[in-house]
Enzyme design. Structure first.
Site, PDB file in Angstrom:
ATOM      1  N   ASP A 152      -3.764  -0.432   0.172  1.00  0.00           N
ATOM      2  CA  ASP A 152      -3.785  -0.965   1.536  1.00  0.00           C
ATOM      3  C   ASP A 152      -4.427  -2.346   1.475  1.00  0.00           C
ATOM      4  O   ASP A 152      -5.642  -2.476   1.332  1.00  0.00           O
ATOM      5  CB  ASP A 152      -4.601  -0.050   2.457  1.00  0.00           C
ATOM      6  CG  ASP A 152      -3.925   1.292   2.731  1.00  0.00           C
ATOM      7  OD1 ASP A 152      -3.308   1.852   1.799  1.00  0.00           O
ATOM      8  OD2 ASP A 152      -4.022   1.778   3.867  1.00  0.00           O
ATOM      9  N   LYS A 220       0.942  -1.929   8.491  1.00  0.00           N
ATOM     10  CA  LYS A 220      -0.202  -1.202   9.041  1.00  0.00           C
ATOM     11  C   LYS A 220      -0.897  -2.066  10.085  1.00  0.00           C
ATOM     12  O   LYS A 220      -1.080  -3.266   9.880  1.00  0.00           O
ATOM     13  CB  LYS A 220      -1.150  -0.834   7.896  1.00  0.00           C
ATOM     14  CG  LYS A 220      -2.436  -0.126   8.301  1.00  0.00           C
ATOM     15  CD  LYS A 220      -3.251   0.220   7.053  1.00  0.00           C
ATOM     16  CE  LYS A 220      -4.642   0.746   7.405  1.00  0.00           C
ATOM     17  NZ  LYS A 220      -5.445   1.032   6.199  1.00  0.00           N
ATOM     18  N   LYS A 256       1.950   2.462   9.669  1.00  0.00           N
ATOM     19  CA  LYS A 256       0.666   3.158   9.689  1.00  0.00           C
ATOM     20  C   LYS A 256      -0.246   2.562  10.753  1.00  0.00           C
ATOM     21  O   LYS A 256      -0.830   1.501  10.546  1.00  0.00           O
ATOM     22  CB  LYS A 256      -0.010   3.075   8.317  1.00  0.00           C
ATOM     23  CG  LYS A 256      -1.382   3.763   8.256  1.00  0.00           C
ATOM     24  CD  LYS A 256      -1.995   3.652   6.871  1.00  0.00           C
ATOM     25  CE  LYS A 256      -3.438   4.173   6.841  1.00  0.00           C
ATOM     26  NZ  LYS A 256      -4.034   4.069   5.485  1.00  0.00           N
TER      27      LYS A 256
END
Length: 320
Positions: A152, A220, A256
């Site tokens: 991430d 995300k 996400k």
């Protein structure tokens, strides 16, 4: 997936070409976006469908600890919880992943061996992203070498907001390449935009397209470390972006939302957004995740209530 898709080779050759493309995207109707997100949030899910949705939400959680006080013991305990969320009910799904800092990725990898739960690691000088490129790439490679299945990363919001779109694109592309292991396999890459710092919905749409064109496997919303994190409206906008991207390229990208999603009611609203915007193809933890720490406990309590008819309360779940 190639780092840069052939369809976008021309628009990523220069800052000016990329700017023309991004500013040529349709403008976001903020009022319409928020109204649709709010309307979808009123949908109710009951009985059997609610039980299914709760299990689905549990299976989509990246159970997260990203604190300066994290210890190996805390990470091992969180891994045990992700692999077996409710020891009293073995039918409870496992979470999708455990998300930790890079120095804890090896501990998580060892703890999760054989469980099927992924190791996710933040990287690239998370959460601010204020570091030189070699440091960001070393951060990524270290996490992958330690056993991270997913990375991430954070974009350089300063570069993006200054209009240096190609720098943002090249950063994501470089991190994508750093996710490749010596044997040719690669960790999946989630690209965090920190939507609360991007100021406008148009910027969120542009950042989404930069991420997807540069090779993101997921886009995300947030780090969870700022005041505004995942919202129904910014998540809806990103879902529309991945829908449009697949329609144009045939490539599917995950989404996400992270930060601020704490209750079962919140999670179910997001699942309705997914179902109504992109459909069943994204209703799997392969393509949709929740970045969360406290959400799992509320889902477990609601699951126990559906199963037993009684509300167990927080004393019946572990405190993380």
């Amino acid at each position: 997936m190639p780092t840069t898709l052939p369809a976008f080779a021309d628009v990523t050759t220069s800052d000016s070409a990329l700017r023309r493309f991004l500013h040529g995207l349709p403008g976001v109707d903020a009022v319409g976006l928020e109204a649709r997100a709010a309307a979808l949030g009123t949908r109710s899910i009951k009985t059997t469908a609610k039980a299914f949705a709760i299990d689905l939400a549990i299976s989509m959680i990246d159970l997260t600890t990203l604190e300066g006080a994290d210890t190996p013991g805390k990470v091992r305990a969180l891994c045990a919880k992700g692999a077996n969320p409710d020891p009293t009910d073995r039918t409870t799904p496992r979470t999708a992943a455990i998300c930790v800092y890079p120095d804890m990725a090896g501990i998580a990898h060892e703890s999760l061996a054989g469980t099927g739960v992924k190791v996710a690691s933040v990287a690239t000088a998370f959460p601010a992203g204020r570091a030189a490129l070699p440091v960001k790439l070393a951060d990524t490679r270290d996490a992958v070498a330690a056993g991270a299945d997913e990375i991430d990363m954070v974009i350089d919001r300063g570069a993006f907001l200054a209009g240096r779109y190609l720098d943002t694109f090249e950063l994501i592309k470089a991190v994508k390449e750093a996710c490749v292991r010596p044997d040719g396999t690669a960790a999946r890459l989630k690209v965090i935009f920190e939507t609360g710092e991007l100021s406008t919905y148009d910027n969120i749409r542009r950042a989404s397209w930069i991420g997807m064109m540069a090779g993101a496997d997921f886009i995300k919303t947030s780090t969870g470390k700022v005041g505004v994190n995942a919202t129904p409206a910014n998540t809806l906008l990103m879902l529309e972006a991945v829908r449009d991207f697949r329609a144009q390229t045939g490539v599917q990208i995950g989404v996400k939302p992270a930060g601020g999603i704490r209750t079962t009611k919140d999670a179910l609203k997001f699942l309705v957004l997914v179902n109504e915007t992109v459909g069943e193809d994204w209703l799997t933890n392969e393509w949709f995740r929740f970045g969360a720490s406290s959400l799992l406990n509320d889902l477990l309590m609601q699951r126990q209530k559906l199963s037993t008819g009684r509300y167990s309360g927080p004393d019946y779940v572990t405190v993380d």
